[in-house]
Design an enzyme around this catalytic site. Structure first.
Site, short mmCIF file in Angstrom:
data_model
loop_
_atom_site.label_atom_id
_atom_site.label_comp_id
_atom_site.label_asym_id
_atom_site.label_seq_id
_atom_site.Cartn_x
_atom_site.Cartn_y
_atom_site.Cartn_z
N ARG A 90 -30.82 27.64 -71.85
CA ARG A 90 -32.21 27.92 -71.49
C ARG A 90 -32.37 27.71 -69.98
O ARG A 90 -31.87 26.72 -69.45
CB ARG A 90 -33.18 27.02 -72.26
CG ARG A 90 -33.08 27.21 -73.78
CD ARG A 90 -34.23 26.59 -74.51
NE ARG A 90 -35.48 27.28 -74.23
CZ ARG A 90 -36.67 26.84 -74.61
NH1 ARG A 90 -36.78 25.70 -75.28
NH2 ARG A 90 -37.77 27.52 -74.32
N ASP A 236 -41.99 21.43 -67.89
CA ASP A 236 -40.56 21.71 -68.01
C ASP A 236 -39.85 21.67 -66.67
O ASP A 236 -38.65 21.40 -66.60
CB ASP A 236 -40.35 23.07 -68.68
CG ASP A 236 -40.58 23.00 -70.17
OD1 ASP A 236 -39.59 22.93 -70.92
OD2 ASP A 236 -41.75 22.99 -70.59
#
Length: 333
Positions: A90, A236
């Protein structure tokens, strides 16, 4: 109440709770190799920036254990393949790459294969312990901002499931509730994958925290009615100037909070800050499968053959952020 262990190292394998099956089924998976760990991160069986970092570290340690050579140079070549596989899962979460970098540094200190394997396991456990400690401090620091009677709006899922510890934004809320403050939570469902409806609601219900589930598009309505005292969300990746990447929809909520005079806080460990990125425009935004938008819980909800945008994150400019809640304290952008 039994503590949630979303990620647990078992010595020769990694056990995770499959977050894609919650809340209907609480299923634990034992991952036997690095390929299974990588797949679990990609498919969101384990998710949330801190939890991804912890799982990534253990995945690398697991992969290194299964490298058969005893020659250190050959070991390092094969290790690089393991590390690269995890790093490619990711692109947005800073904690993933932080974990990879720390594991790479650990293997670089080794003088032989045996010590390399030992260093990697020890480093993964260190990363895990650090996240547990930092999220507890985040929860304690952030709870000081919440007053008795407050209603707090949160987006996505930022509790123990997402962090392996107390949680970030949700940890702040749960800690305030445990301190005896009478609070209520508005949890957005968080389309398209409904992490709020599936996971945040599940965690708040487990902790007996009063909450209401709302659709993402209802946030502005409740702010305009002065029924939201504060917004607390996770992150994030945070750029050097304070621009913050978080679950898609966060930017909209931040703008609405600014328009309605509602304080908007980011709760995240210091490992989420990336000083190598000057501003939010430089953050890589993950584009996920169209099926996540055209389907809901496995059932098609949109016509076949249509075009879809599905960015997993958006970036909130620092000017909309009231403050950052970290394990080191509360700071301004």
């Amino acid at each position: 109440m039994t503590a949630i262990k979303p990620v647990e190292w078992l010595g020769d394998r990694l056990m995770i709770i499959d977050q894609t099956r919650l809340p209907q089924h609480e299923i634990y998976l034992e991952l036997a190799d690095v390929h299974q760990v990588a797949e679990a991160i990609r498919s969101l069986k384990v998710r949330g920036a801190p939890a991804i970092g912890v799982a990534a570290a253990y995945g690398i340690a697991l992969g290194a254990q299964q490298i058969e050579t005893q020659d250190l140079e050959d070991f390092r070549k094969e290790y690089k393949l393991v590390s690269d596989e995890i790093a490619a899962t990711r692109p947005t979460a800073r904690n993933l790459f932080m974990a990879v970098e720390q594991m790479d540094t650990a293997v670089g200190r080794a003088s032989d294969v045996i010590s390399a394997r030992e260093y990697l396991v020890a480093e993964a456990e260190k990363i895990h312990d650090a996240e547990i400690d930092s999220t507890l401090r985040i929860a304690q620091n952030g709870a000081t901002l919440i007053k008795d009677g407050d209603t707090i709006l949160t987006h996505c899922n930022t509790g123990p499931l997402a962090t392996t510890g107390s949680g970030t934004a949700l940890g702040v809320i749960i800690e305030a509730f445990h301190q005896g403050k009478k609070i209520e939570v508005l949890a957005t469902e968080t389309r398209p994958l409904c992490q709020g409806a599936r996971l945040t609601a599940w965690e708040l219900k487990r902790e007996h925290v009063p909450f209401r589930l709302i659709t993402d598009s209802m946030a502005g309505h409740f702010m305009k009615q002065a029924r939201v005292d504060m917004v607390v969300v996770g992150a994030d990746r945070i750029a050097k100037n304070g621009d913050t990447a978080n679950k898609i929809g966060t930017y909209s909520i931040a703008v609405l909070a600014h328009e309605n005079g509602v304080p908007f806080y980011i709760a995240a460990p210091s490992t989420t800050f990336d000083e190598r990125i000057d501003k939010g425009d430089e953050i890589v935004i993950e584009e996920r499968s169209p099926d996540e938008v055209t389907h809901l819980y496995g059932k098609r909800t949109a016509p076949e053959g249509i075009e879809v945008f599905n960015p997993a994150f958006d970036v909130t400019p620092a000017r909309y952020i009231t403050g950052f809640i970290t394990e080191k304290g509360i700071s301004k952008p």
